[in-house]
Design a protein around this motif. Sequence first.
Motif, PDB file in Angstrom:
ATOM      1  N   CYS A  51      31.878  47.305  44.956  1.00 55.58           N
ATOM      2  CA  CYS A  51      33.167  47.287  44.259  1.00 55.58           C
ATOM      3  C   CYS A  51      33.312  45.977  43.501  1.00 55.58           C
ATOM      4  CB  CYS A  51      34.315  47.458  45.258  1.00 55.58           C
ATOM      5  SG  CYS A  51      35.949  47.454  44.508  1.00 55.58           S
ATOM      6  N   THR A  53      35.240  45.619  40.657  1.00 60.14           N
ATOM      7  CA  THR A  53      36.301  45.783  39.682  1.00 60.14           C
ATOM      8  C   THR A  53      37.120  44.509  39.500  1.00 60.14           C
ATOM      9  OG1 THR A  53      38.298  47.031  39.134  1.00 60.14           O
ATOM     10  CG2 THR A  53      37.856  46.689  41.458  1.00 60.14           C
ATOM     11  N   ARG A  54      37.422  44.207  38.236  1.00 53.88           N
ATOM     12  CA  ARG A  54      38.294  43.076  37.914  1.00 53.88           C
ATOM     13  C   ARG A  54      39.634  43.547  37.348  1.00 53.88           C
ATOM     14  NH1 ARG A  54      33.978  38.884  34.997  1.00 53.88           N
ATOM     15  NH2 ARG A  54      32.533  38.753  36.752  1.00 53.88           N
ATOM     16  N   ASP A  55      39.744  44.836  37.145  1.00 54.61           N
ATOM     17  CA  ASP A  55      40.983  45.403  36.632  1.00 54.61           C
ATOM     18  C   ASP A  55      42.003  45.460  37.766  1.00 54.61           C
ATOM     19  OD1 ASP A  55      42.258  47.159  34.321  1.00 54.61           O
ATOM     20  OD2 ASP A  55      42.669  48.152  36.246  1.00 54.61           O
ATOM     21  N   GLU A  56      43.182  44.864  37.545  1.00 54.64           N
ATOM     22  CA  GLU A  56      44.187  44.756  38.608  1.00 54.64           C
ATOM     23  C   GLU A  56      44.671  46.120  39.082  1.00 54.64           C
ATOM     24  OE1 GLU A  56      47.415  42.118  37.994  1.00 54.64           O
ATOM     25  OE2 GLU A  56      46.180  40.465  37.271  1.00 54.64           O
ATOM     26  N   VAL A  57      44.889  47.041  38.133  1.00 55.05           N
ATOM     27  CA  VAL A  57      45.370  48.375  38.510  1.00 55.05           C
ATOM     28  C   VAL A  57      44.327  49.090  39.357  1.00 55.05           C
ATOM     29  CG1 VAL A  57      46.076  50.631  37.645  1.00 55.05           C
ATOM     30  CG2 VAL A  57      46.854  48.553  36.478  1.00 55.05           C
ATOM     31  N   GLU A  58      43.072  49.015  38.907  1.00 55.69           N
ATOM     32  CA  GLU A  58      41.994  49.674  39.648  1.00 55.69           C
ATOM     33  C   GLU A  58      41.824  49.043  41.029  1.00 55.69           C
ATOM     34  OE1 GLU A  58      37.214  50.646  39.145  1.00 55.69           O
ATOM     35  OE2 GLU A  58      38.391  49.898  37.443  1.00 55.69           O
ATOM     36  N   ARG A  59      41.944  47.713  41.086  1.00 55.56           N
ATOM     37  CA  ARG A  59      41.813  47.025  42.372  1.00 55.56           C
ATOM     38  C   ARG A  59      42.926  47.443  43.329  1.00 55.56           C
ATOM     39  NH1 ARG A  59      39.568  42.558  44.847  1.00 55.56           N
ATOM     40  NH2 ARG A  59      40.915  41.481  46.312  1.00 55.56           N
ATOM     41  N   ASP A  60      44.144  47.578  42.806  1.00 58.00           N
ATOM     42  CA  ASP A  60      45.261  48.002  43.651  1.00 58.00           C
ATOM     43  C   ASP A  60      45.007  49.388  44.233  1.00 58.00           C
ATOM     44  OD1 ASP A  60      46.606  45.652  43.240  1.00 58.00           O
ATOM     45  OD2 ASP A  60      47.929  46.432  41.675  1.00 58.00           O
TER      46      ASP A  60
END
Length: 282
Positions: A51, A53-60
């Motif tokens: 994992c 991911t650096r995208d905040e939405v995707e991380r959430d």
Amino acid sequence: MVKINQVDDLPTWYDLEKYGDCESFDGAEWLYQLDRRVDILRMHPDFNEGCNTRDEVERDIVLDVWKESMKEMMESVRQEPMSFQGFNRTDSCFRPSLSVSRVTRRDFKIQACMDEIARRKGEKIPERSDWWRVVRGDKELRPDEDLPANPLFEFDYHMNGHSSIPVLKVDLCATDSVLIASFERWLKEERARRPSHACKREKPSYRDWKRYGLLPYMDLLTWSKENDYQVPHHIMAQAVGYKKGGDSFRKTVPKLASDLIKSLSELEALVALEIDSERFKA
């Protein structure tokens, strides 16, 4: 992120006295308890190598999935941090692998499967098609023909942070002393060829882990990751009973925990030797 400023702000389920039994743990008991916690933490985005991911939405989203999927396991550890339900060191389900062991068909099947997954993902991998044709029996080698690989067989499984696993052949007609000397020579040459894969020479000193507060630290680490809390090192040191203070704690315990979350292989190898020794004594 909320900062925890005092030990009184820690969760009500946390009680350091519940962890007193770990002072007498042997390697197998440490491995069992660590495995309970590593199964949880390894799936968190901060520790999950798959994992990135650096995208905040995707991380959430990933975090929400982690919290929900690990909820029952986290609750089990918090209610009974020293539970050994289902633990049996002689059970086939709890049998760590020795560092030196037989190569099986399963090893080849796993490597072939991981090669295929990597190929479908477009990753560049070593050419191993001849391996699988020979293993399956689809291709016969002529006496003067050899596979174009050096070393011939070496498992890697495409896992970051894990060194490759050479496949060796052993002449059991040789004496033990000759075999040991031969292996020592091979190991010396292999370490020199791949110094980045050299491991620590000492055994995991699990007898220090009680005074480090390792298990309570991992449980509080899980709690902080779950709730997006920041626990300063001096507060964490006080909470887990680490006597040397926050700065010493910072340099010692988080790295140890991080290494164990990445891999329990060194401890597994040690435990396998301990269990084998017990069997020989019996």
